[in-house]
Design an enzyme around this catalytic site. Structure first.
Site, PDB file in Angstrom:
ATOM      1  N   GLU A 156      37.911  47.138  59.607  1.00 33.78           N
ATOM      2  CA  GLU A 156      36.919  47.410  58.554  1.00 33.78           C
ATOM      3  C   GLU A 156      35.739  48.090  59.258  1.00 33.78           C
ATOM      4  OE1 GLU A 156      34.941  43.954  56.969  1.00 33.78           O
ATOM      5  OE2 GLU A 156      34.245  44.975  55.159  1.00 33.78           O
ATOM      6  N   HIS A 211      36.994  36.381  48.956  1.00 32.49           N
ATOM      7  CA  HIS A 211      36.307  35.234  49.572  1.00 32.49           C
ATOM      8  C   HIS A 211      35.692  34.381  48.470  1.00 32.49           C
ATOM      9  CE1 HIS A 211      36.561  37.219  53.559  1.00 32.49           C
ATOM     10  NE2 HIS A 211      36.558  38.309  52.808  1.00 32.49           N
ATOM     11  N   ASP A 262      37.454  41.542  47.492  1.00 32.61           N
ATOM     12  CA  ASP A 262      36.661  41.103  48.650  1.00 32.61           C
ATOM     13  C   ASP A 262      35.561  40.123  48.236  1.00 32.61           C
ATOM     14  OD1 ASP A 262      36.368  41.047  51.368  1.00 32.61           O
ATOM     15  OD2 ASP A 262      35.452  43.016  51.575  1.00 32.61           O
ATOM     16  N   ASP A 263      34.477  40.631  47.671  1.00 30.37           N
ATOM     17  CA  ASP A 263      33.346  39.804  47.218  1.00 30.37           C
ATOM     18  C   ASP A 263      32.832  40.451  45.929  1.00 30.37           C
ATOM     19  OD1 ASP A 263      32.937  38.073  49.782  1.00 30.37           O
ATOM     20  OD2 ASP A 263      33.054  40.131  50.502  1.00 30.37           O
TER      21      ASP A 263
HETATM   22  N1  ADE Z   1      33.019  37.518  54.545  1.00 25.93           N
HETATM   23  C1  ADE Z   1      32.919  37.736  53.248  1.00 25.93           C
HETATM   24  N2  ADE Z   1      33.230  39.024  52.968  1.00 25.93           N
HETATM   25  C2  ADE Z   1      33.546  39.620  54.140  1.00 25.93           C
HETATM   26  C3  ADE Z   1      33.966  40.931  54.525  1.00 25.93           C
HETATM   27  N3  ADE Z   1      34.124  41.910  53.639  1.00 25.93           N
HETATM   28  N4  ADE Z   1      34.174  41.166  55.825  1.00 25.93           N
HETATM   29  C4  ADE Z   1      34.005  40.204  56.719  1.00 25.93           C
HETATM   30  N5  ADE Z   1      33.628  38.960  56.414  1.00 25.93           N
HETATM   31  C5  ADE Z   1      33.401  38.668  55.137  1.00 25.93           C
HETATM   32 ZN    ZN Z   2      37.041  40.248  53.358  1.00 25.25          ZN
END
Ligand code: ADE
Ligand code: ZN
Length: 339
Positions: A190, A10, A267-268
């Site tokens: 998830e 993201h 992911d982040d």
């Molecule tokens: N937005 C940013 N990271 C996310 C994640 N891991 N799951 C859901 N939404 C997100």
């Molecule tokens: Zn994600």
């Protein structure tokens, strides 16, 4: 070094606290209270709190230059780890919230992609994502917006945010994106279990972001494998957020062994202490995956990428060129197996 490709990251979530601080100072805005812990890292205690902290960090990102810098700095860092392609999940909902026009938002991201290609030889494309907890109607609006191709680099449509809002609410949004020729992916499996993954598979998607909780239903695992659905998994994110207690208990090796095509994503990254290269390292160290396994991960990502066929062919050629720079002394060049 094995060539790597990433389909699950993201964009706002790639900016570390230091960059968010730099951007906030440049924009003359104070850092949102509560965003950082005492140690200077992003502060959150659970998944929903993580989403709130993500929104706080995103709220200081205000200009095209900000988006350019975030994109460029992330792609440059991935290139250092052998990355050749990244699909960046962009969030027009976040950009609109700070009053940024589409032109500025996508113009900034595209400038970052162009500059990173020039300086680091890495390619990028954009997935337009709606925020799930803003509901189905908002997602329809975002899907229309993506279908209108706000930039030629936009290749896909996705859905992120609070997974408790079921996939069934988003059928219309995905139909719009799919009919417009965009690749479609959705976060599922998830936080929610097999039922939500089954509902996600009713949508015109070829990929799931995460999808790892499919492991709880052997029939579902079989269906995902049979349909050739690719799972864009993020093991470190799952462990840090508490989906699994440890990497040793992560189902990724079992999903792969069942014949499901899997890719790796960060992911982040700064939120989870993850990097794309780090995820490859995790699979090597934790699951015993060798070079061939890891190359299959990159192949799966290139095969499932939403880019055009010309770029896909170029990426395949790069993967098969053999080890990237930094091959160990004594390596014999293309075809050599050394990481
Ligand atoms: N937005 C940013 N990271 C996310 C994640 N891991 N799951 C859901 N939404 C997100
Ligand atoms: Zn994600």
């Amino acid at each position: 070094m094995i060539a790597k490709a990433e389909l699950h990251v993201h964009l706002e979530g790639t900016a570390p606290p230091e960059l968010i601080g730099r951007i906030a100072a440049r924009n003359g805005v104070a850092l949102p209270p509560g965003m950082l812990a005492a140690d200077g890292r992003f502060h959150y205690t659970n998944f929903l709190h993580f989403l709130e902290t993500y929104d706080l960090a995103a709220s200081v990102i205000r200009t095209a230059e900000d988006y350019r810098d975030i994109t460029y700095e992330y792609l440059a860092s991935v290139a250092q780890e052998g990355g050749i392609y990244v699909e960046l999940t962009a969030s027009p909902d976040h950009a609109t919230a700070v009053g940024l026009s589409d032109e500025e938002h996508y113009g900034g991201i595209a400038a970052g992609i162009d500059d990173a290609r020039r300086d680091h030889g890495i390619e990028g494309r954009i997935i337009v994502s709606a925020v799930r907890n803003y509901g189905g109607e908002n997602a329809v609006r975002v899907a229309h917006h993506a279908a209108a191709r706000p930039h030629p680099y936009v290749v896909g449509f996705g859905l992120a945010g609070d997974e408790r809002v079921p996939p069934t609410e988003f059928a219309q949004a995905f139909a719009i994106a799919h009919d417009a020729g965009l690749g479609c992916s959705i976060h599922a499996g998830e936080w929610e279990g097999p039922r939500s993954i089954r509902a996600a598979l009713e949508l015109p998607v070829t990929r799931l972001d995460h999808g790892v909780r499919a492991i709880e239903d052997p029939k579902l695992v079989e269906e995902i494998a049979d349909r050739g659905i690719t799972l864009n998994t993020c093991p470190t994110s799952n462990v840090v957020l508490g989906v699994y207690p440890s990497l040793a208990e992560h189902p990724l090796p079992h999903l792969r062994a069942a014949g499901i095509r899997v890719t790796l994503g960060s992911d982040d990254p700064p939120y989870f202490g993850a990097t794309l290269g780090g995820e490859y390292d995790v699979c090597r160290a934790q699951f015993g995956w060798d070079d061939q396994h890891l190359r299959e991960v990159t192949t799966a990502a290139i095969d499932a990428a939403f880019c055009d066929e010309e770029l896909r062919a170029q990426l395949r050629a790069r993967l098969h060129e053999g080890p990237l720079a930094e091959a160990p002394a004594g390596a014999t060049g293309p075809g050599d197996n050394g990481e």
